[in-house]
Design an enzyme around this catalytic site. Structure first.
Site, PDB file in Angstrom:
ATOM      1  N   GLY A 116       0.817  -1.215   0.000  1.00 48.88           N
ATOM      2  CA  GLY A 116       0.000   0.000   0.000  1.00 48.88           C
ATOM      3  C   GLY A 116       0.848   1.260   0.000  1.00 48.88           C
ATOM      4  CB  SER A 117       3.887   2.212   1.900  1.00 48.44           C
ATOM      5  OG  SER A 117       3.296   2.113   3.181  1.00 48.44           O
ATOM      6  CD  GLU A 138       0.381  -8.254 -14.418  1.00 54.97           C
ATOM      7  OE1 GLU A 138       1.043  -9.281 -14.167  1.00 54.97           O
ATOM      8  OE2 GLU A 138      -0.235  -8.072 -15.473  1.00 54.97           O
ATOM      9  CE  LYS A 171       4.080 -15.291  -5.299  1.00 48.18           C
ATOM     10  NZ  LYS A 171       5.518 -14.993  -5.068  1.00 48.18           N
TER      11      LYS A 171
END
Length: 431
Positions: A15-16, A128, A204
């Site tokens: 988020g940062s 993505e 993944k």
């Protein structure tokens, strides 16, 4: 120029990074999206916690402040975990919002449900950043390679294990020593289980295989082995066999179904994946039209992962401007069978400790032959008095045959231990 407001769920590492990229590249992003993208509200767990990043946005510890705000068009989920992330995303669709997420765990288990919810709402779901950090592999598979029939996806998609195996290979160090170093450097968690046991890569791979083969694959479909049994001896034999050991994610579309597996593998030194070192990731894709392609880069981190999130945000904004959301959400139009590990086929490395006596090797050859397994090469070395170490490299064989042979070998009194069994992958010599 219109302002598009986004709500962020989570303000940790990713988020940062998202906020930093939106701020430092604001002018370029505005020109590319033809909109001003503004972070409006950010959901955090603790409003009083110290933070290294600030901006013109409102912090809240109430999810509803983000999810029900009519001015927010895009909800960006970077909090991780299954719940409450799943509930928040489903609610965002109900509230008529598009969603961008980096949540591999959630997509690997509940991707179909989320994509169906996006379709029903007529909104975008972009993800993505859920696979391989900043490497643009999801868009490549969904768009750039859409004209291909993909037959194979091989990936080094966990930076922690690749760092460990690289250090073991280049410096001759032991697994536990390098793992401890990786934890001290922040490359591995205090509890590294998800990484070193292959679970992170399996999640993944489930996402990649679903997109590549247009058929739903969940993490529970993936066969998984980790790297904890790899030793410096195995690394040395790999070098002798002109190979490098990698934790490899393998997905193959075959006539009888999809093969999906994560495990250590001998990768030939002349294969492009063999040179992928340290914390870097790479995905090797084979298509019927394009041939062999490889995508390489940083698979984790604040800015690399944030880069993928921001690229999705920009694409959603473009879709909003063109009134064309929900263009390519779910692409799983096939229902292909998932192959059992018993049906996998590859060459194998088998390292044994045996009594150094006459006819031991001949008996081993017979036991393997009775199970339908033959050898491509044999290495024998004296380790102790009256003991020898034998490395057997098989020709490609079905997994069920190898397991039958190994059961017989374990019962043979002259075999003292089976140290390791590792597959070969994509080596011309063993095809």
């Amino acid at each position: 120029m219109q302002v598009v407001k986004i709500g962020l769920l989570g303000l940790g590492t990713v988020g940062s990074g998202v906020i930093q990229i939106l701020e430092q590249n604001a002018n370029d992003i505005q020109n590319r999206s033809l909109s001003q993208i503004k972070v409006s509200k950010v959901l955090v767990r603790n409003l009083k916690a110290p933070r290294s990043i600030a901006g013109d946005f409102t912090l809240t510890d109430q999810a509803a402040d983000v999810l029900t705000d009519p001015d927010i068009s895009i909800v960006v989920e970077v909090m991780g975990g299954i719940e409450p992330a799943k509930t928040y995303i489903l609610e965002a669709f109900k509230q008529g919002k598009n969603v961008v997420t980096a949540n591999k765990d959630l997509l690997a288990l509940h991707g179909q449900e989320l994509l169906d919810a996006a379709k029903e709402a007529g909104k975008d779901l972009y993800f993505e950043a859920s696979v391989a950090g900043g490497i643009p592999i999801i868009a490549a598979l969904k768009q750039s390679l859409a004209g291909n029939r993909i037959s194979e996806v091989l990936g080094i998609i966990n930076g922690t294990t690749n760092y460990i195996l690289t250090a073991m290979t280049e410096q001759g160090r032991d697994y536990q020593e390098v793992l401890k170093e990786a934890q001290e450097l922040g490359y591995a968690e205090a509890d590294p289980t998800a990484d070193v046991d292959g679970l992170d890569a399996a999640r993944k791979l489930a996402i990649l295989a679903s997109i590549a083969f247009n058929s739903r694959v969940t993490v529970n479909d993936v066969y998984v082995e980790g790297i904890a049994k790899i030793t410096s001896e195995d690394i040395a034999y790999a070098r002798e066999l002109n190979s490098t050991i990698k934790l490899l994610a393998v997905a193959k579309a075959q006539a009888d179904g999809i093969e999906v597996r994560v495990h250590p593998a001998f990768v030939p030194d002349n294969h492009p994946l063999a040179a992928v070192s340290g914390v870097f990731n790479a995905i090797y894709v084979v298509g019927d039209a394009v041939g062999e392609t490889m995508f390489y880069g940083r698979g984790a981190g604040s800015l690399p992962t944030g880069s993928a999130v921001v690229s999705d945000i920009i694409q959603v904004v473009r879709n909003i401007n063109a009134d064309s959301t929900a263009n390519i959400n779910c692409t799983c139009y096939n229902e292909l069978a998932i192959k059992s590990e018993q049906d996998f086929k590859s060459a194998f490395y088998i390292r044994l400790r045996v009594k150094d006596e006459p006819r031991v090797l001949a008996t081993l050859a017979l036991l393997f032959a009775e199970a339908g397994v033959s050898f491509a090469s044999i290495i024998q070395k004296q380790k102790k008095r009256q003991e020898a170490e034998i490395v057997l490299v098989t020709h490609p064989t079905q997994e069920s045959c190898l397991r039958e042979a190994l059961d017989s070998v374990r019962a043979y009194s002259k075999v003292l231990s089976i140290h390791n069994v590792i597959r070969f992958e994509s080596g011309e010599h063993y095809d």
